[in-house]
Design a protein around this motif. Structure first.
Motif, mmCIF file in Angstrom:
data_model
loop_
_atom_site.group_PDB
_atom_site.id
_atom_site.type_symbol
_atom_site.label_atom_id
_atom_site.label_comp_id
_atom_site.label_asym_id
_atom_site.label_seq_id
_atom_site.Cartn_x
_atom_site.Cartn_y
_atom_site.Cartn_z
ATOM 1 N N GLY A 62 28.690 5.921 48.255
ATOM 2 C CA GLY A 62 30.117 6.313 48.367
ATOM 3 C C GLY A 62 30.183 7.862 47.610
ATOM 4 N N ILE A 63 29.648 7.681 46.662
ATOM 5 C CA ILE A 63 30.023 9.505 46.875
ATOM 6 C C ILE A 63 29.252 10.520 47.058
ATOM 7 C CG2 ILE A 63 29.446 8.957 44.030
ATOM 8 C CD1 ILE A 63 26.900 10.658 44.006
ATOM 9 N N LEU A 64 29.127 10.478 49.450
ATOM 10 C CA LEU A 64 28.980 11.635 49.993
ATOM 11 C C LEU A 64 30.039 11.420 50.677
ATOM 12 C CD1 LEU A 64 25.651 9.741 51.434
ATOM 13 C CD2 LEU A 64 25.890 11.809 49.724
ATOM 14 N N ASP A 65 30.880 12.823 50.445
ATOM 15 C CA ASP A 65 31.762 13.608 51.406
ATOM 16 C C ASP A 65 32.210 12.643 52.677
ATOM 17 O OD1 ASP A 65 31.901 14.918 49.025
ATOM 18 O OD2 ASP A 65 32.014 17.250 50.472
ATOM 19 N N VAL A 76 43.174 5.285 50.143
ATOM 20 C CA VAL A 76 42.704 6.145 49.193
ATOM 21 C C VAL A 76 41.229 4.917 48.929
ATOM 22 C CG1 VAL A 76 44.796 6.864 47.927
ATOM 23 C CG2 VAL A 76 43.700 4.947 47.242
ATOM 24 N N ALA A 77 40.168 5.786 47.868
ATOM 25 C CA ALA A 77 38.729 5.433 47.973
ATOM 26 C C ALA A 77 38.140 6.198 46.665
ATOM 27 C CB ALA A 77 37.963 5.619 48.981
ATOM 28 N N ALA A 78 37.506 5.641 45.545
ATOM 29 C CA ALA A 78 37.504 6.128 44.084
ATOM 30 C C ALA A 78 35.849 5.784 43.925
ATOM 31 C CB ALA A 78 38.151 6.405 43.316
ATOM 32 N N SER A 79 34.895 6.466 44.214
ATOM 33 C CA SER A 79 33.274 5.990 43.810
ATOM 34 C C SER A 79 33.414 6.610 42.098
ATOM 35 C CB SER A 79 32.777 6.225 44.147
ATOM 36 O OG SER A 79 32.668 5.642 46.202
ATOM 37 N N VAL A 80 32.319 5.814 41.381
ATOM 38 C CA VAL A 80 32.062 6.184 40.736
ATOM 39 C C VAL A 80 29.731 5.769 40.441
ATOM 40 C CG1 VAL A 80 31.691 5.242 37.826
ATOM 41 C CG2 VAL A 80 33.944 5.310 39.292
ATOM 42 N N PHE A 81 29.251 7.146 39.805
ATOM 43 C CA PHE A 81 27.632 6.566 40.015
ATOM 44 C C PHE A 81 27.273 7.286 39.166
ATOM 45 C CE2 PHE A 81 24.480 9.404 41.195
ATOM 46 C CZ PHE A 81 23.617 8.535 41.647
ATOM 47 N N VAL A 91 34.506 10.875 42.302
ATOM 48 C CA VAL A 91 34.784 10.972 43.164
ATOM 49 C C VAL A 91 36.165 10.408 43.761
ATOM 50 C CG1 VAL A 91 34.397 11.677 46.330
ATOM 51 C CG2 VAL A 91 32.707 11.548 44.952
ATOM 52 N N TYR A 92 37.285 11.427 44.586
ATOM 53 C CA TYR A 92 38.363 10.209 44.480
ATOM 54 C C TYR A 92 38.949 11.013 45.851
ATOM 55 C CZ TYR A 92 43.171 9.266 44.678
ATOM 56 O OH TYR A 92 44.522 8.431 45.053
ATOM 57 N N ALA A 93 39.218 10.230 47.090
ATOM 58 C CA ALA A 93 39.549 10.772 48.733
ATOM 59 C C ALA A 93 40.561 10.110 48.866
ATOM 60 C CB ALA A 93 38.117 10.543 49.280
ATOM 61 N N GLU A 94 41.864 11.025 49.457
ATOM 62 C CA GLU A 94 42.964 10.451 50.167
ATOM 63 C C GLU A 94 42.954 10.312 51.290
ATOM 64 O OE1 GLU A 94 46.267 11.970 48.186
ATOM 65 O OE2 GLU A 94 45.714 10.773 46.225
ATOM 66 N N ASP A 95 42.940 9.678 52.407
ATOM 67 C CA ASP A 95 43.150 9.658 53.743
ATOM 68 C C ASP A 95 42.043 11.053 54.377
ATOM 69 O OD1 ASP A 95 44.210 9.320 56.508
ATOM 70 O OD2 ASP A 95 45.507 11.031 56.316
ATOM 71 N N GLY A 96 41.271 10.332 53.884
ATOM 72 C CA GLY A 96 39.595 11.264 54.389
ATOM 73 C C GLY A 96 39.305 12.576 53.932
ATOM 74 N N VAL A 97 40.550 13.109 52.697
ATOM 75 C CA VAL A 97 39.880 14.655 51.908
ATOM 76 C C VAL A 97 39.527 13.727 50.593
ATOM 77 C CG1 VAL A 97 41.265 16.719 51.473
ATOM 78 C CG2 VAL A 97 41.775 15.760 53.359
ATOM 79 N N VAL A 98 38.382 14.507 50.301
ATOM 80 C CA VAL A 98 37.902 14.736 49.110
ATOM 81 C C VAL A 98 39.546 15.559 47.975
ATOM 82 C CG1 VAL A 98 36.163 14.790 46.922
ATOM 83 C CG2 VAL A 98 35.185 13.894 49.797
ATOM 84 N N THR A 99 39.757 14.867 47.236
ATOM 85 C CA THR A 99 40.866 15.485 47.163
ATOM 86 C C THR A 99 40.469 15.621 44.669
ATOM 87 O OG1 THR A 99 42.009 13.541 45.648
ATOM 88 C CG2 THR A 99 42.834 14.762 47.709
ATOM 89 N N THR A 100 39.242 15.396 44.811
ATOM 90 C CA THR A 100 38.876 15.572 43.015
ATOM 91 C C THR A 100 37.946 15.086 42.958
ATOM 92 O OG1 THR A 100 41.765 15.100 41.796
ATOM 93 C CG2 THR A 100 39.637 14.925 41.153
#
Length: 165
Positions: A62-65, A76-81, A91-100
């Motif tokens: 889940g944290i892999l780009d 949107v998606a967010a992962s905690v590892f 890791v937080y991503a929006e529409d296919g892009v890792v934003t934060t």
């Protein structure tokens, strides 16, 4: 907080607006009802109001780009590892892009296309310069609008992850 974060290692991924089958398809997961959650490389997906939550005991997909970008396409998606070596990642991503992206124990060292995108929510949780895993999980819930199911919830699907580098 859910007992999943009490394990020795886990990756929990929150994805808004996907079905369990679509989440597994985006991750190339093979549905396998015989896979045992908690055994590598098993993964479970839980249907929650507004989307899905994927749980990988001893996993990190889940944290892999490449994975979170596919999961977040159109949403949107967010992962905690974290793992037994005290490695941590949010890791937080929006529409296919890792934003934060940042390590929960070092939230002031952020990266991504918009490292400060979640700064307001981080300040609300008092985690701008000091944080922990529980606050990272709260942040994931806040930015996706998804809530972890109860500890005794049954997964919608169980599967086996492909080999990721």
């Amino acid at each position: 907080m859910n007992d999943w974060y009490d394990d020795e290692a886990v990756c929990v991924t929150y994805v808004r607006d996907l079905s369990p089958a679509e989440a597994f398809a985006r991750m190339d997961v093979t549905i396998d009802p015989e896979a045992e959650p908690g055994c590598d490389p098993a993964i479970a997906v839980f249907r929650v109001e507004g989307g899905v939550i994927l749980v990988e005991p001893n996993g990190f997909a889940g944290i892999l780009d490449e994975v979170i970008c596919r999961l977040s396409k159109g949403t949107v998606a967010a992962s905690v590892f974290f793992n037994v070596n005290l490695d941590q990642n949010f890791v937080y991503a929006e529409d296919g892009v890792v934003t934060t992206q940042f390590e929960p124990d070092q939230p002031d060292a952020r990266s991504g296309s918009d490292p400060d995108r979640l700064l307001e929510q981080m300040r609300t949780l008092d985690m701008e310069t000091d944080s922990d895993l529980n606050k990272a999980a709260e942040l994931a819930e806040s930015v996706t609008g998804l809530t972890l199911p109860d500890d005794d919830a049954e997964p919608a699907l169980i599967g086996t992850l492909p080999d990721y580098p």
